[in-house]
Design a protein around this motif. Structure first.
Motif, PDB file in Angstrom:
ATOM      1  N   GLU A  30      53.202  29.471  40.470  1.00 10.05           N
ATOM      2  CA  GLU A  30      52.361  28.271  40.534  1.00 10.05           C
ATOM      3  C   GLU A  30      50.916  28.611  40.155  1.00 10.05           C
ATOM      4  O   GLU A  30      50.271  29.409  40.839  1.00 10.05           O
ATOM      5  CB  GLU A  30      52.390  27.681  41.942  1.00 10.05           C
ATOM      6  N   PRO A  31      50.392  28.020  39.086  1.00 11.57           N
ATOM      7  CA  PRO A  31      48.980  28.234  38.747  1.00 11.57           C
ATOM      8  C   PRO A  31      48.080  27.694  39.859  1.00 11.57           C
ATOM      9  O   PRO A  31      48.268  26.571  40.324  1.00 11.57           O
ATOM     10  CB  PRO A  31      48.794  27.427  37.455  1.00 11.57           C
ATOM     11  N   LYS A  32      47.107  28.525  40.266  1.00 13.47           N
ATOM     12  CA  LYS A  32      46.232  28.133  41.371  1.00 13.47           C
ATOM     13  C   LYS A  32      44.755  28.103  40.987  1.00 13.47           C
ATOM     14  O   LYS A  32      43.974  27.388  41.601  1.00 13.47           O
ATOM     15  CB  LYS A  32      46.424  29.087  42.553  1.00 13.47           C
ATOM     16  N   LEU A  33      44.368  28.898  40.004  1.00 14.95           N
ATOM     17  CA  LEU A  33      42.970  28.897  39.579  1.00 14.95           C
ATOM     18  C   LEU A  33      42.873  29.417  38.152  1.00 14.95           C
ATOM     19  O   LEU A  33      43.801  30.037  37.631  1.00 14.95           O
ATOM     20  CB  LEU A  33      42.092  29.725  40.525  1.00 14.95           C
ATOM     21  N   THR A  34      41.721  29.152  37.540  1.00 20.24           N
ATOM     22  CA  THR A  34      41.454  29.619  36.176  1.00 20.24           C
ATOM     23  C   THR A  34      40.079  30.268  36.128  1.00 20.24           C
ATOM     24  O   THR A  34      39.119  29.741  36.693  1.00 20.24           O
ATOM     25  CB  THR A  34      41.497  28.454  35.167  1.00 20.24           C
ATOM     26  N   VAL A  35      40.013  31.402  35.467  1.00 21.35           N
ATOM     27  CA  VAL A  35      38.742  32.082  35.237  1.00 21.35           C
ATOM     28  C   VAL A  35      38.350  31.866  33.775  1.00 21.35           C
ATOM     29  O   VAL A  35      39.144  32.134  32.870  1.00 21.35           O
ATOM     30  CB  VAL A  35      38.841  33.592  35.518  1.00 21.35           C
ATOM     31  N   VAL A  36      37.147  31.372  33.558  1.00 22.85           N
ATOM     32  CA  VAL A  36      36.633  31.213  32.198  1.00 22.85           C
ATOM     33  C   VAL A  36      35.714  32.397  31.907  1.00 22.85           C
ATOM     34  O   VAL A  36      34.677  32.567  32.554  1.00 22.85           O
ATOM     35  CB  VAL A  36      35.859  29.891  32.031  1.00 22.85           C
ATOM     36  N   CYS A  37      36.120  33.224  30.942  1.00 22.77           N
ATOM     37  CA  CYS A  37      35.317  34.389  30.548  1.00 22.77           C
ATOM     38  C   CYS A  37      34.496  34.028  29.318  1.00 22.77           C
ATOM     39  O   CYS A  37      35.046  33.570  28.312  1.00 22.77           O
ATOM     40  CB  CYS A  37      36.212  35.577  30.231  1.00 22.77           C
ATOM     41  N   SER A  38      33.214  34.258  29.401  1.00 26.39           N
ATOM     42  CA  SER A  38      32.307  33.929  28.301  1.00 26.39           C
ATOM     43  C   SER A  38      31.372  35.107  28.032  1.00 26.39           C
ATOM     44  O   SER A  38      31.360  36.092  28.776  1.00 26.39           O
ATOM     45  CB  SER A  38      31.491  32.678  28.646  1.00 26.39           C
ATOM     46  N   ASN A  39      30.605  34.992  26.961  1.00 27.62           N
ATOM     47  CA  ASN A  39      29.605  36.018  26.601  1.00 27.62           C
ATOM     48  C   ASN A  39      30.226  37.404  26.449  1.00 27.62           C
ATOM     49  O   ASN A  39      29.598  38.417  26.770  1.00 27.62           O
ATOM     50  CB  ASN A  39      28.490  36.081  27.657  1.00 27.62           C
ATOM     51  N   ARG A  40      31.447  37.465  25.947  1.00 27.94           N
ATOM     52  CA  ARG A  40      32.179  38.732  25.911  1.00 27.94           C
ATOM     53  C   ARG A  40      31.526  39.772  25.006  1.00 27.94           C
ATOM     54  O   ARG A  40      31.714  40.969  25.198  1.00 27.94           O
ATOM     55  CB  ARG A  40      33.624  38.482  25.462  1.00 27.94           C
ATOM     56  N   PHE A  41      30.775  39.335  24.011  1.00 20.42           N
ATOM     57  CA  PHE A  41      30.171  40.285  23.073  1.00 20.42           C
ATOM     58  C   PHE A  41      28.646  40.261  23.124  1.00 20.42           C
ATOM     59  O   PHE A  41      27.979  40.737  22.212  1.00 20.42           O
ATOM     60  CB  PHE A  41      30.650  39.979  21.647  1.00 20.42           C
ATOM     61  N   SER A  42      28.098  39.713  24.202  1.00 25.10           N
ATOM     62  CA  SER A  42      26.645  39.618  24.306  1.00 25.10           C
ATOM     63  C   SER A  42      26.071  40.864  24.978  1.00 25.10           C
ATOM     64  O   SER A  42      26.782  41.630  25.634  1.00 25.10           O
ATOM     65  CB  SER A  42      26.250  38.380  25.118  1.00 25.10           C
ATOM     66  N   LYS A  43      24.773  41.048  24.840  1.00 20.57           N
ATOM     67  CA  LYS A  43      24.105  42.186  25.466  1.00 20.57           C
ATOM     68  C   LYS A  43      24.077  42.064  26.983  1.00 20.57           C
ATOM     69  O   LYS A  43      23.983  43.060  27.694  1.00 20.57           O
ATOM     70  CB  LYS A  43      22.679  42.312  24.917  1.00 20.57           C
ATOM     71  N   THR A  44      24.156  40.835  27.480  1.00 19.12           N
ATOM     72  CA  THR A  44      24.110  40.628  28.930  1.00 19.12           C
ATOM     73  C   THR A  44      25.463  40.860  29.587  1.00 19.12           C
ATOM     74  O   THR A  44      25.554  40.927  30.811  1.00 19.12           O
ATOM     75  CB  THR A  44      23.637  39.201  29.259  1.00 19.12           C
ATOM     76  N   GLY A  45      26.518  40.985  28.777  1.00 18.68           N
ATOM     77  CA  GLY A  45      27.832  41.291  29.328  1.00 18.68           C
ATOM     78  C   GLY A  45      28.661  40.062  29.655  1.00 18.68           C
ATOM     79  O   GLY A  45      28.159  38.934  29.713  1.00 18.68           O
ATOM     80  N   THR A  46      29.942  40.304  29.880  1.00 17.87           N
ATOM     81  CA  THR A  46      30.888  39.227  30.170  1.00 17.87           C
ATOM     82  C   THR A  46      30.528  38.498  31.457  1.00 17.87           C
ATOM     83  O   THR A  46      30.127  39.109  32.447  1.00 17.87           O
ATOM     84  CB  THR A  46      32.313  39.799  30.293  1.00 17.87           C
ATOM     85  N   ARG A  47      30.683  37.177  31.425  1.00 20.78           N
ATOM     86  CA  ARG A  47      30.496  36.348  32.618  1.00 20.78           C
ATOM     87  C   ARG A  47      31.827  35.695  32.974  1.00 20.78           C
ATOM     88  O   ARG A  47      32.632  35.382  32.088  1.00 20.78           O
ATOM     89  CB  ARG A  47      29.453  35.257  32.358  1.00 20.78           C
ATOM     90  N   MET A  48      32.052  35.481  34.264  1.00 14.32           N
ATOM     91  CA  MET A  48      33.293  34.869  34.721  1.00 14.32           C
ATOM     92  C   MET A  48      33.003  33.729  35.684  1.00 14.32           C
ATOM     93  O   MET A  48      32.368  33.935  36.721  1.00 14.32           O
ATOM     94  CB  MET A  48      34.192  35.909  35.403  1.00 14.32           C
ATOM     95  N   ASN A  49      33.479  32.547  35.333  1.00 12.12           N
ATOM     96  CA  ASN A  49      33.359  31.371  36.192  1.00 12.12           C
ATOM     97  C   ASN A  49      34.750  30.970  36.688  1.00 12.12           C
ATOM     98  O   ASN A  49      35.656  30.773  35.879  1.00 12.12           O
ATOM     99  CB  ASN A  49      32.728  30.206  35.437  1.00 12.12           C
ATOM    100  N   PHE A  50      34.906  30.862  38.003  1.00 13.02           N
ATOM    101  CA  PHE A  50      36.194  30.544  38.619  1.00 13.02           C
ATOM    102  C   PHE A  50      36.291  29.048  38.923  1.00 13.02           C
ATOM    103  O   PHE A  50      35.349  28.451  39.454  1.00 13.02           O
ATOM    104  CB  PHE A  50      36.359  31.318  39.931  1.00 13.02           C
TER     105      PHE A  50
END
Length: 310
Positions: free
Chosen positions: A197-217
């Motif tokens: 059962e899917p319960k949550l989704t993580v959106v990964c952004s800025n994967r190639f930026s200098k500030t690094g990957t961000r994750m929003n749940f």
């Protein structure tokens, strides 16, 4: 410059426990330990609290319990970057698969002249063994082969005792290069599924930026969950629910049947979904949740009493 770099590495080893632990693991320092003893020793170094395998409560603890106690042969298929494509095609259709160019048993079997101008090479048995070629005329082929050879020698299952990788054949898979996947604008949707059962989704952004990957749940209704996961803080701005969200849920539900926990990763390109990978242990279960109450919240969704040991 080399001396300064060496000094920086030495200082990191001496002053940063997280870095020191990673170096010791990769050096084989803990290889003689059983999986259970290894996890009990390493878990507190990453997580800041002792691992209780007898009565695990947090999601992170329960992932470690699964490493030791749940071993289904289908897991090996699902983490194999080549074989997983066949499983995905059988269960949900081949339209979700990034097209394969070829598969090789050895780096020496790869004929660069027969590859297209743009391509991606990955080791099938690990994470990180990847070569991205956007233009063959600028590719350092000798360096690329050296990298692949290094990763082919690595037993990825030993790094965090992730059993599913242990028996994956060590091969190289060539895939078509999708230019959108190299863009910093591409979003990676990681759907956490508990007992199918899917319960949550993580959106990964800025994967190639200098500030690094961000994750929003986001929870199943796309409400922000306010989770800071490991070294990947969320962006302050929120993301809209993708148009393909319902399709993601259906695909993830089908793929995660029979799994106590599975993370299904999606890319959405021009309204079309591609599956990136299937993962049983996000961050190896060694990434801290802030606030820690979220680690307990996710842990409540994983019911180990229903899991058959083996």
């Amino acid at each position: 410059m080399k001396f300064r770099k060496l000094c920086n590495v030495g200082m990191s080893f001496l002053t940063k426990p997280y870095y020191r632990t990673r170096v010791l693991i990769k050096s084989g320092y803990y290889d003689s330990l059983s999986d259970e003893d290894f996890l009990k020793k390493i878990f507190p170094k990453y997580m800041g609290y002792p691992l209780d395998l007898e009565n695990p409560k947090t999601f992170s603890e329960k992932l470690q319990w699964l490493k030791v106690n749940f071993r289904d042969p289908i897991q090996t298929v699902m983490v194999d970057k080549h074989e997983a494509k066949h499983l995905i095609a059988q269960r949900v259709g081949n339209q979700y698969i990034i097209p394969t160019i070829s598969v090789w048993n050895s780096v020496d079997d790869i004929d660069l002249d027969r590859l297209p101008n743009q391509f991606v090479l990955k080791c099938t048995h690990d994470s990180g063994g990847i070569v991205i070629c956007k233009d063959k005329s600028t590719l350092d082929w000798e360096a690329a082969k050296a990298k692949l050879r290094t990763f082919l020698k690595r037993d990825y299952s030993r790094i965090a005792r992730e059993w599913p990788y242990k028996n994956v054949p060590r091969r190289i898979i060539g895939e078509e290069y999708l230019s959108e996947l190299g863009s910093n604008d591409i979003l990676d949707y990681k759907m956490y599924c508990f007992h199918g059962e899917p319960k949550l989704t993580v959106v990964c952004s800025n994967r190639f930026s200098k500030t690094g990957t961000r994750m929003n749940f986001y929870d199943i209704d796309w409400n922000p969950m306010g989770i800071h996961f490991g070294h990947y803080p969320p962006l302050p701005t929120e993301f809209p629910k993708p148009d393909t969200y319902g399709e993601m849920q259906q695909v993830a539900m089908e793929l995660s049947k029979g799994c106590p926990f599975l993370r299904v990763d999606f890319y959405e390109i021009k309204g079309h979904l591609f599956i990136g990978e299937l993962t049983f242990f996000p961050g190896a279960g060694f990434e801290r949740f802030r606030p820690m109450s979220k680690d307990y919240e996710l842990g409540e969704w994983l019911h180990l009493e229903n899991v058959h040991r083996g």
